[in-house]
Design a protein around this motif. Structure first.
Motif, mmCIF file in Angstrom:
data_model
loop_
_atom_site.group_PDB
_atom_site.id
_atom_site.type_symbol
_atom_site.label_atom_id
_atom_site.label_comp_id
_atom_site.label_asym_id
_atom_site.label_seq_id
_atom_site.Cartn_x
_atom_site.Cartn_y
_atom_site.Cartn_z
ATOM 1 N N GLU A 223 0.857 -1.182 0.000
ATOM 2 C CA GLU A 223 0.000 0.000 0.000
ATOM 3 C C GLU A 223 0.897 1.236 0.000
ATOM 4 O O GLU A 223 1.806 1.332 0.821
ATOM 5 C CB GLU A 223 -0.876 0.036 1.253
ATOM 6 C CG GLU A 223 -1.735 -1.195 1.473
ATOM 7 C CD GLU A 223 -2.227 -1.313 2.909
ATOM 8 O OE1 GLU A 223 -3.436 -1.432 3.113
ATOM 9 O OE2 GLU A 223 -1.373 -1.273 3.826
ATOM 10 N N GLN B 127 -7.761 1.872 2.617
ATOM 11 C CA GLN B 127 -7.262 1.018 3.694
ATOM 12 C C GLN B 127 -8.284 0.982 4.817
ATOM 13 O O GLN B 127 -8.785 2.028 5.237
ATOM 14 C CB GLN B 127 -5.936 1.548 4.226
ATOM 15 C CG GLN B 127 -5.296 0.663 5.291
ATOM 16 C CD GLN B 127 -4.105 1.341 5.938
ATOM 17 O OE1 GLN B 127 -4.251 2.342 6.623
ATOM 18 N NE2 GLN B 127 -2.920 0.799 5.716
ATOM 19 N N LEU C 241 -3.033 0.332 -4.223
ATOM 20 C CA LEU C 241 -2.683 -1.051 -3.923
ATOM 21 C C LEU C 241 -1.784 -1.545 -5.052
ATOM 22 O O LEU C 241 -2.160 -1.495 -6.226
ATOM 23 C CB LEU C 241 -3.926 -1.930 -3.820
ATOM 24 C CG LEU C 241 -3.684 -3.354 -3.293
ATOM 25 C CD1 LEU C 241 -3.176 -3.315 -1.850
ATOM 26 C CD2 LEU C 241 -4.956 -4.194 -3.378
#
Length: 236
Positions: A120, A156, A171
């Motif tokens: 991430e 997230q 991502l």
């Protein structure tokens, strides 16, 4: 004349498993390096990190010549180990620009048995450059290390009660092991990771939740394409 282990050790900091160091060393890494690198909403509690070590997560610490922590990487495992999330990577400012971050990633990926490795990162279109954070530089770093972009409206989950979900993230994924030129990853596997990640972080994965529903809808294909990290337009 024989050669000692110290003489043949690769130059630079020694790498050790996070789960094998004493608790005070883990706390030092968390407080002095992770907390200085990641905003509160992006950082899981120290207690959660400790509990996961050797079970659902682990990592690597880089120790300097004096034994002090100069950097580290934390990874978590999902979908029965099929997915590895590189959750945190941070290097002490004094030790940057010497390849340590890439070395940590390389060692973690080489040792991984996961089908899919994810990460991430902050979208540089939304996150400004600050004295402690440089999203464009991070994008270039992960690009150099072979990661590619998943075309998902990524959010997230909240990592603990009281924290907010983190938006405007990307991502990213590493092509499957042995497939350095792979252009796609399995959509159902990414979806399974997302459901498990949200459930583990927030206590449940509500399929009617708009954020999760959008992510799962985007994964509802046999194969998700991987894009160069500079193709930010594919995530909207």
């Amino acid at each position: 004349m024989g050669t000692s282990a110290e003489q043949v050790r690769p130059p630079g900091p020694a790498l050790v498993r996070l789960s094998e160091v004493p608790a005070p060393v883990v706390e030092d890494f968390y407080v002095r390096i992770l907390e200085a690198t990641f905003p509160p909403d992006e950082l899981e509690p120290l207690e959660s990190l400790r509990e996961s070590l050797g079970k659902t997560g682990d990592g690597l610490l880089a120790l300097g010549a004096d034994g002090g922590v100069v950097g580290g990487l934390v990874h978590e495992h999902y979908v029965d180990g099929a997915v590895q999330l590189l959750a945190y990577l941070a290097v002490d400012p004094a030790g940057r620009a010497h390849g340590l971050g890439s070395r940590l990633v390389r060692e973690a990926v080489t040792a991984s048995t996961a089908t899919l490795v994810l990460g991430e990162i902050e979208d540089p279109r939304s996150w400004p450059v600050t004295p402690t954070n440089d999203p464009p530089a991070r994008l270039r770093f992960w690009d150099r290390n072979g990661f590619r972009l998943l075309p998902l409206p990524y959010v997230q989950p909240a990592l603990r009660p009281g924290l907010r979900r983190v938006r405007d993230l990307l991502l990213i994924a590493l092509p499957s092991r042995g497939e350095d030129t792979a252009e796609t990853v399995p959509g159902p596997l990414v979806a399974a990771f997302l459901r498990e990640y949200f459930a583990a972080s927030e206590g449940r994965a509500d399929l009617a939740d708009p954020d999760l529903a959008r992510l799962l809808a985007a994964c509802d294909v046999e194969r998700l394409p991987l894009w160069p990290l500079d193709r930010l337009d594919v995530v909207g």
